[in-house]
Design a protein around this motif. Structure first.
Motif, PDB file in Angstrom:
ATOM      1  N   GLU A 161       0.829  -1.210   0.000  1.00  0.00           N
ATOM      2  CA  GLU A 161       0.000   0.000   0.000  1.00  0.00           C
ATOM      3  C   GLU A 161       0.863   1.261   0.000  1.00  0.00           C
ATOM      4  N   THR A 162       0.449   2.236  -0.782  1.00  0.00           N
ATOM      5  CA  THR A 162       1.125   3.532  -0.802  1.00  0.00           C
ATOM      6  C   THR A 162       0.569   4.404   0.311  1.00  0.00           C
ATOM      7  N   PRO A 163       1.413   5.071   1.081  1.00  0.00           N
ATOM      8  CA  PRO A 163       0.893   5.902   2.173  1.00  0.00           C
ATOM      9  C   PRO A 163       0.007   7.028   1.645  1.00  0.00           C
ATOM     10  N   LYS A 164      -1.039   7.333   2.379  1.00  0.00           N
ATOM     11  CA  LYS A 164      -1.971   8.382   1.969  1.00  0.00           C
ATOM     12  C   LYS A 164      -1.359   9.766   2.212  1.00  0.00           C
ATOM     13  N   ASP A 165      -1.619  10.668   1.282  1.00  0.00           N
ATOM     14  CA  ASP A 165      -1.056  12.017   1.382  1.00  0.00           C
ATOM     15  C   ASP A 165      -1.463  12.695   2.685  1.00  0.00           C
ATOM     16  N   ALA A 166      -2.701  12.476   3.119  1.00  0.00           N
ATOM     17  CA  ALA A 166      -3.170  13.130   4.345  1.00  0.00           C
ATOM     18  C   ALA A 166      -2.330  12.706   5.543  1.00  0.00           C
ATOM     19  N   SER A 167      -1.997  11.412   5.617  1.00  0.00           N
ATOM     20  CA  SER A 167      -1.183  10.944   6.744  1.00  0.00           C
ATOM     21  C   SER A 167       0.232  11.495   6.663  1.00  0.00           C
ATOM     22  N   LEU A 168       0.764  11.658   5.465  1.00  0.00           N
ATOM     23  CA  LEU A 168       2.098  12.247   5.309  1.00  0.00           C
ATOM     24  C   LEU A 168       2.092  13.706   5.747  1.00  0.00           C
ATOM     25  N   HIS A 169       1.032  14.440   5.421  1.00  0.00           N
ATOM     26  CA  HIS A 169       0.939  15.844   5.842  1.00  0.00           C
ATOM     27  C   HIS A 169       0.851  15.957   7.364  1.00  0.00           C
ATOM     28  N   GLU A 170       0.102  15.046   7.996  1.00  0.00           N
ATOM     29  CA  GLU A 170       0.012  15.058   9.451  1.00  0.00           C
ATOM     30  C   GLU A 170       1.385  14.785  10.078  1.00  0.00           C
ATOM     31  N   ALA A 171       2.104  13.828   9.511  1.00  0.00           N
ATOM     32  CA  ALA A 171       3.434  13.515  10.024  1.00  0.00           C
ATOM     33  C   ALA A 171       4.372  14.703   9.851  1.00  0.00           C
ATOM     34  N   LEU A 172       4.345  15.309   8.684  1.00  0.00           N
ATOM     35  CA  LEU A 172       5.227  16.444   8.423  1.00  0.00           C
ATOM     36  C   LEU A 172       4.934  17.590   9.377  1.00  0.00           C
ATOM     37  N   ALA A 173       3.660  17.846   9.664  1.00  0.00           N
ATOM     38  CA  ALA A 173       3.302  18.930  10.570  1.00  0.00           C
ATOM     39  C   ALA A 173       3.885  18.706  11.960  1.00  0.00           C
ATOM     40  N   LEU A 174       3.800  17.483  12.460  1.00  0.00           N
ATOM     41  CA  LEU A 174       4.345  17.187  13.782  1.00  0.00           C
ATOM     42  C   LEU A 174       5.870  17.275  13.789  1.00  0.00           C
ATOM     43  N   ILE A 175       6.490  16.750  12.745  1.00  0.00           N
ATOM     44  CA  ILE A 175       7.960  16.765  12.696  1.00  0.00           C
ATOM     45  C   ILE A 175       8.474  18.198  12.616  1.00  0.00           C
ATOM     46  N   SER A 176       7.792  19.042  11.869  1.00  0.00           N
ATOM     47  CA  SER A 176       8.254  20.427  11.704  1.00  0.00           C
ATOM     48  C   SER A 176       8.147  21.226  12.998  1.00  0.00           C
ATOM     49  N   GLN A 177       7.253  20.812  13.905  1.00  0.00           N
ATOM     50  CA  GLN A 177       7.075  21.540  15.162  1.00  0.00           C
ATOM     51  C   GLN A 177       8.015  21.064  16.263  1.00  0.00           C
ATOM     52  N   ALA A 178       8.607  19.913  16.089  1.00  0.00           N
ATOM     53  CA  ALA A 178       9.375  19.287  17.175  1.00  0.00           C
ATOM     54  C   ALA A 178      10.671  20.034  17.447  1.00  0.00           C
ATOM     55  N   GLN A 179      11.006  20.111  18.741  1.00  0.00           N
ATOM     56  CA  GLN A 179      12.293  20.665  19.150  1.00  0.00           C
ATOM     57  C   GLN A 179      13.256  19.580  19.638  1.00  0.00           C
TER      58      GLN A 179
END
Length: 580
Positions: free
Chosen positions: A182-200
């Motif tokens: 299965e190819t990962p869904k774009d929505a889940s990738l966007h959610e992951a990116l949002a969390l990673i970008s906020q992390a310190q």
């Protein structure tokens, strides 16, 4: 052309070149078929458990399907531990068992056992061939299921009359393609990116799914691009080379202090192909208490199973990591970049501060130093471990650069795994270097496979760490049962050097630290299978250690053997570079 001969040709069509087994009454037609199938090399083990573990090791080292064979009744039941190990560690295997003729099934016939029912909880699927016409579908499905998705073992039970039935009308075998990932869904990738970008204070937490998903290079590219400190599970070791500057080591019960403290202080865990195993998390309720979770995995059942995921990304890890690498790197080096740089420096400083030392005093052999040195002398070797203290010392001190070079019974923790798994690994790469690290408890569980090593002249090198005790049990009785030592004494061990020599295997002994280098060189230079018997201190323990039902921040050390002071909650702001 009977059913057995058709099956042998079908195995060749599936790409099988080696299988491990032991003949008997109900599987005899298949062995007769092997006699006329030179493309299949059969390895005659000396116990069916050895066959299952050897197929297991073959599959772990190669990534291909391992195949083992046994007769009905005790032959089939002796395979069970190896099948369970494959299921729990996601190892692709096809298991072939003989069965009494269909006319006798259910009558308590000689060597009849319901292996189908017995193995249901520990296989991806089971088949019983009732007619010879069932074979094409069953064989194709067995290999497809073993390879597809999260790999695992599949069993085919073969009644004797089905093997002997006329199969001249059956078509030539045609393998089925592996299921598309299965190819990962774009929505889940966007959610992951949002969390990673906020992390310190992000931490990458990598597991065995990286190798299973052939995502090794994508994982390394992601870590290098994002510069996020990384911890690995027992099955994930080698996903980053041991010496990689961002590799903090193994986390969990016997993990490194740097890895465990980083996870406990992290504000984000980026979990890649790991499953929050209890040996990795310690007390789950107190694991990474300040962290949100991005969980990437092929298996939907793992996402949220033990720890709720703030962003769950299901699908092919290669695609997931490739799609996240550049955007994550851009975000991480932008906003909050200074905080993340300070966090990285803090993690790396801890890794240096708490790095293992190998200058143990005294003249006796220090097992961690020996294993580190051996891994340096044989950098391309595959290492297969048994289970116990030596397994953890290998995990902590071996210089690893690829997960498929580290064969270890992870979830099941099966003693007796080492020699047969090494045998399987050697068969899939006859010219490669394979080393088995065992203990004096584990090695006697499948010691008979020394005869198999000698028969096929497999040049496996065995390092036997002998502390004359069931070391891991003894360590727990010392620390948690008030030194009430119960049934751990192995001081009546046989002379392992003489025992190996009785099997026709070259054997050496070492008991002084000053002699270790010469002994290791002699072991590696041996032309065939060889064993190095190493006498070590009975009181030697594995450190650090997280006590049962305790947080990973409460590691016991080798100085006071008492829980270290728990670390405070991390500050709301990231530390300055000077503080780090």
């Amino acid at each position: 052309m009977n059913g057995a001969r058709w099956l042998a040709q079908a195995l060749v069509a599936e790409g099988v070149d080696t299988l491990f087994g032991y003949p008997g009454g109900t599987i005899m037609p298949f062995y007769d078929a092997l006699h006329g199938t030179p493309a299949l090399k059969h390895v005659l083990v000396r116990h069916e458990q050895g066959a299952a573990f050897a197929a297991n090791g073959y599959a772990r080292a190669s990534g291909r399907v391992g195949v083992c064979v046994a007769t009905s009744g005790p032959g089939a039941s002796n395979l069970v531990t190896g099948i369970a190990d494959a299921m729990l560690d996601s190892v692709p295997m096809v298991v072939l068992t003989g069965q009494v003729p269909t006319t006798l099934m259910g009558t308590d016939a000689f060597q009849e056992l319901d292996v189908f029912a017995m193995t249901l909880p520990m296989v991806k699927h089971s088949f019983i061939a009732r007619r010879v016409d069932d074979l094409p579908m069953m064989v194709a499905e067995a290999f497809r299921l073993a390879r597809s998705g999260r790999p695992g073992p599949v069993l085919i039970d073969l009644p004797k009359d089905v093997q002997m039935a006329d199969a001249s009308h059956l078509p030539a075998h045609a393998p089925l393609p592996v299921d598309a990932v299965e190819t990962p869904k774009d929505a889940s990738l966007h959610e992951a990116l949002a969390l990673i970008s906020q992390a310190q204070r992000p931490v990458v937490y990598g597991g065995g799914g990286i190798a299973l998903g052939d995502a090794l290079q994508d994982f390394r590219t992601f870590v290098d691009a994002t510069q996020i400190p990384t911890v690995l599970t027992l099955r994930g070791l080698g996903a980053l080379p041991t010496k990689h500057p961002l590799n903090l080591g193994m986390l969990g019960m016997h993990g490194s202090r740097a890895a465990n403290l980083a996870v406990q202080e992290a504000d984000l865990l980026i979990v890649v192909g790991a499953r929050f195993d209890d040996r990795a998390t310690g007390k789950l309720a107190e694991f990474a208490p300040h962290a949100r979770v991005v969980h990437m995995d092929l298996d939907a059942a793992e996402i949220g199973k033990l720890r709720a995921a703030d962003a769950g990304v299901r699908g092919d890890l290669r695609i997931t990591l490739a799609k996240l690498t550049l955007p994550c790197a851009a975000h991480l080096h932008g906003r909050n970049g200074a905080a993340r740089k300070a966090w990285r420096a803090q993690c790396q400083q801890r890794a240096q501060q708490h790095a293992a030392r190998y200058d143990a005093p005294g003249h006796t052999v220090y097992a961690p130093a020996l294993l580190k040195r051996l891994s340096e002398l044989a950098p391309e070797a595959i290492v297969a471990c048994d289970v116990g203290q030596h397994q953890m010392w290998v995990a902590q001190h071996w210089r690893m650069d690829h997960p498929r070079k580290h064969l270890t019974s992870g979830a099941l923790g099966a003693m007796g795994f080492g020699i047969p798994a090494a045998m399987g690994a050697q068969m899939q790469n006859p010219s490669g270097q394979v080393i088995c690290v065992s203990g004096d408890g584990s090695i006697l569980m499948n010691i008979q496979e020394l005869a198999t090593l000698r028969r096929y002249d497999l040049p496996v090198k065995i390092v036997l760490l002998d502390n004359q005790a069931l070391g891991m049990v003894r360590q727990w009785q010392e620390l948690f049962f008030d030194k009430r030592y119960s049934e751990i004494d192995l001081s009546d061990n046989p002379d392992f050097v003489a025992l190996a020599q009785a099997f026709g295997i070259e054997a050496l002994h070492v008991e002084r630290a000053g002699d270790v280098d010469a002994a290791l060189q002699a072991l590696l230079e041996a032309t065939g299978p060889a064993l190095l018997h190493v006498a070590i201190d009975t009181a030697a323990n594995v450190w650090p250690l997280v006590p049962p039902n305790r947080s990973n921040s409460e590691m016991m050390d080798d100085i006071e053997a008492s829980p270290a002071v728990a670390i405070p909650s991390p500050p709301t702001q990231a530390p300055s570079p000077q503080e780090a």
